[in-house]
Design a protein around this motif. Structure first.
Motif, PDB file in Angstrom:
ATOM      1  N   GLY A  77      -1.388  46.595 -10.930  1.00 56.29           N
ATOM      2  CA  GLY A  77      -0.288  46.171 -10.071  1.00 56.29           C
ATOM      3  C   GLY A  77       0.035  44.697 -10.116  1.00 56.29           C
ATOM      4  N   SER A  78      -0.656  43.932 -10.970  1.00 55.68           N
ATOM      5  CA  SER A  78      -0.370  42.493 -11.053  1.00 55.68           C
ATOM      6  C   SER A  78       0.842  42.250 -11.955  1.00 55.68           C
ATOM      7  CB  SER A  78      -1.586  41.731 -11.586  1.00 55.68           C
ATOM      8  OG  SER A  78      -2.010  42.241 -12.834  1.00 55.68           O
ATOM      9  N   HIS A  79       1.433  41.074 -11.817  1.00 54.49           N
ATOM     10  CA  HIS A  79       2.706  40.779 -12.491  1.00 54.49           C
ATOM     11  C   HIS A  79       2.576  39.508 -13.337  1.00 54.49           C
ATOM     12  CE1 HIS A  79       4.618  43.833  -9.976  1.00 54.49           C
ATOM     13  NE2 HIS A  79       3.986  43.298  -8.943  1.00 54.49           N
ATOM     14  N   CYS A 103     -12.840  46.086   1.000  1.00 52.67           N
ATOM     15  CA  CYS A 103     -11.931  45.125   1.627  1.00 52.67           C
ATOM     16  C   CYS A 103     -10.954  45.863   2.519  1.00 52.67           C
ATOM     17  CB  CYS A 103     -11.178  44.334   0.552  1.00 52.67           C
ATOM     18  SG  CYS A 103     -10.182  42.974   1.235  1.00 52.67           S
ATOM     19  N   ASN A 104     -10.605  45.231   3.617  1.00 56.88           N
ATOM     20  CA  ASN A 104      -9.669  45.853   4.549  1.00 56.88           C
ATOM     21  C   ASN A 104      -8.219  45.569   4.192  1.00 56.88           C
ATOM     22  OD1 ASN A 104     -10.259  43.129   5.238  1.00 56.88           O
ATOM     23  ND2 ASN A 104      -9.286  43.423   7.229  1.00 56.88           N
ATOM     24  N   CYS A 116      -4.627  41.227  -6.628  1.00 56.66           N
ATOM     25  CA  CYS A 116      -6.030  40.879  -6.416  1.00 56.66           C
ATOM     26  C   CYS A 116      -6.832  41.109  -7.686  1.00 56.66           C
ATOM     27  CB  CYS A 116      -6.614  41.715  -5.279  1.00 56.66           C
ATOM     28  SG  CYS A 116      -8.405  41.514  -5.050  1.00 56.66           S
ATOM     29  N   TYR A 117      -7.588  40.097  -8.120  1.00 57.25           N
ATOM     30  CA  TYR A 117      -8.356  40.186  -9.361  1.00 57.25           C
ATOM     31  C   TYR A 117      -9.484  41.217  -9.270  1.00 57.25           C
ATOM     32  CZ  TYR A 117     -12.209  37.698  -7.146  1.00 57.25           C
ATOM     33  OH  TYR A 117     -13.241  37.366  -6.313  1.00 57.25           O
ATOM     34  N   ALA A 118      -9.897  41.572  -8.041  1.00 59.56           N
ATOM     35  CA  ALA A 118     -11.076  42.427  -7.860  1.00 59.56           C
ATOM     36  C   ALA A 118     -10.728  43.855  -7.460  1.00 59.56           C
ATOM     37  CB  ALA A 118     -11.996  41.811  -6.803  1.00 59.56           C
ATOM     38  N   ILE A 119      -9.468  44.205  -7.474  1.00 60.33           N
ATOM     39  CA  ILE A 119      -9.051  45.480  -6.892  1.00 60.33           C
ATOM     40  C   ILE A 119      -9.509  46.689  -7.705  1.00 60.33           C
ATOM     41  CG2 ILE A 119      -6.800  45.791  -8.030  1.00 60.33           C
ATOM     42  CD1 ILE A 119      -5.721  46.352  -5.121  1.00 60.33           C
ATOM     43  N   SER A 120      -9.870  46.489  -8.966  1.00 62.20           N
ATOM     44  CA  SER A 120     -10.232  47.614  -9.830  1.00 62.20           C
ATOM     45  C   SER A 120     -11.716  47.962  -9.787  1.00 62.20           C
ATOM     46  CB  SER A 120      -9.818  47.312 -11.275  1.00 62.20           C
ATOM     47  OG  SER A 120      -8.421  47.093 -11.362  1.00 62.20           O
TER      48      SER A 120
END
Length: 485
Positions: free
Chosen positions: A286-288, A116-117, A123-127
């Motif tokens: 990094g999610s809160h 992803c750019n 973001c749920y998919a960042i990992s």
């Protein structure tokens, strides 16, 4: 497929073309068209849907606007959704014995890339590992297997799936009897005209633009300038008369915007036809968790969704508040997710798997004991406004994980959910205090229906179905799928 079923499909294609043509040429006849359509179905749910469309100003106007859009896309949309995603799926799955082979998912989610750019907050998919993309041949194989099972409705995610549009164009063209909704941050299509043109020429891909409210909230979550790029793509899609929708993430902070009816008027003016609302899911790095909406906010959104749907030409859907329409959680039942590496996950937010489609067929993986155990827990609670096994019924996810020990597909998210055990337990408890009495007020007849049918779902093989079996049969199934009493 049997000859009679093939004839049914061919005749249905003929009817769809006939009525779409009539609606495009004579939009004032839309009520008469829907009245005619009721004659071709003895399905009560379909008849009720037709009545709802013709009796309410929002959906009546929405369908008029749909028929005005790009001719190729409109024909493909109705034929693929009604005939292939609908009728063909039913013909191939309605007579399956769900205890021996579970009916195919209605919708299959596929993430062809996790690249992803953008680096969106939460973001749920960042990992996920971003180093490996799905090959074109493997993507084609998944669609071929899915169509053999009756699946003709696919959702493209990632990562940023538009990065693969040009490369996979011939595969989308090959599978022109299927429909694809593509969730996208829109920036690739804004910066690369060829990607946007390829998508529009194909006709069977419907873009869903991700936006987090207005400019302030979108740029905060996605990065400076992203909101303007989304608006730019929306304008291009409107100019080309394309079908498209938007995707929204409900947080405690953007609730005021997403509950403001004028927000949807703005997107109606931009040409959007539908919207998805998802709750903020704090499962990634990094999610809160504190951004999750409160029970009161979720309750208020219930009214917003129904008001918009009834009175505006915009079909707004809520993945949680609309759960009563599908009897709760649909993970491993109505949908599943294929990752870029080929793992078959039960849910887009449950990053776990026991099977990889490089090693097993889609049908084999779909019928795993892991998925069947999830199905036999559904509905996870008697309150269908709390459908989820992550944020509404977290004990279910922990129990399934303990028994089946599935692989973590991103190496992080499920471990984070378990580390936040106390938070999710307290969150579900606090939300239940608001939504439990609200559900009983709005859906007081659901328990009677379950009792009468002996199941919560048409195909059975769920918690209610299990409870209605003879005691010796219950014990047999619980032992087979390692279910505790």
């Amino acid at each position: 497929m049997a000859l009679l079923d093939q004839l049914k499909i061919a005749y249905s294609e003929h009817l769809v073309k006939k009525y779409v043509k009539r609606a495009r040429e004579s939009p004032e006849e839309i009520d008469a068209i829907f009245k005619d359509l009721k004659k071709y179905s003895n399905n009560e749910s379909f008849s009720n849907l037709i009545d709802w469309i013709t009796e309410n100003p929002g959906p009546r106007e929405l369908f008029k606007r749909i028929f005005e859009r790009d001719e190729k896309q409109v024909y493909m949309f109705f034929e693929n959704l009604i005939v292939h995603s609908g009728l063909e799926w039913l013909l191939k799955n309605s007579k399956i014995d769900s205890e021996k082979e579970f009916p195919a998912p209605f919708n299959l989610l596929i993430s062809p890339t996790m690249r992803c750019n953008l680096q969106c907050e939460g973001c749920y998919a960042i990992s996920y590992d971003r180093s490996t993309d799905m090959s074109k041949e493997f993507f084609d194989s998944i669609l071929t297997q899915g169509e053999e099972m009756g699946i003709h409705f696919y959702t493209l995610l990632g990562g940023e799936p538009s990065l693969k549009i040009k490369e996979f164009a011939d595969v989308f063209e090959k599978h022109n009897k299927s429909i694809f909704q593509m969730f996208t941050n829109a920036t690739v299509m804004n910066r690369d005209d060829e990607t946007l043109e390829t998508l529009l020429e194909l006709g069977n891909i419907i873009p869903v633009l991700s936006v987090d409210g207005r400019k302030e909230h979108t740029d905060k979550m996605r990065g400076p300038g992203v909101y303007e790029e989304v608006i730019s793509v929306a304008e291009k899609l409107k100019e080309r008369k394309s079908l498209y929708g938007i995707s929204l993430v409900l947080t405690r902070e953007d609730f005021e915007v997403l509950s403001d009816l004028s927000f949807y008027d703005e997107w109606i003016d931009r040409g959007a036809l539908f919207g998805w609302i998802f709750l903020y899911m704090p499962i990634s790095r990094g999610s809160h968790p504190e951004l999750m909406p409160t029970g009161e906010q979720r309750k208020e959104m219930y009214y917003v969704i129904h008001e918009v749907r009834k009175n505006k030409p915009f079909f707004l859907m809520d993945f949680w508040n609309d759960a009563p329409a599908v009897n709760g959680c649909i993970a491993a039942r109505r949908y599943a997710h294929v990752t870029n590496e080929g793992y078959l996950e039960p849910c887009i937010f449950v990053h776990q798997a026991v099977d990889n489609l490089h090693e097993k067929s889609l049908k084999e993986a779909w019928n795993s004991d892991f998925f069947n155990a999830i199905r036999l827990h559904q509905p996870h609670t008697d309150n269908l406004l709390q459908p989820c096994m992550i944020i509404g019924n977290p004990k279910v996810l922990r129990k399934i994980d303990e028994v089946y020990k599935p692989k973590s597909t991103d190496g992080y998210s499920v471990n984070r959910v378990f580390k936040l055990k106390d938070f999710f337990d307290n969150y579900s408890k606090n939300v239940a205090q608001v939504l439990d009495p609200f559900f009983k007020e709005k859906y007081s007849d659901v328990y009677k229906k379950w009792e009468e049918k002996g199941t919560a779902h048409t195909e059975g093989f769920d918690r209610i179905w299990l409870e209605h079996l003879p005691e010796d049969k219950q014990k047999e199934i619980k032992k087979k799928y390692k279910l505790s009493d």
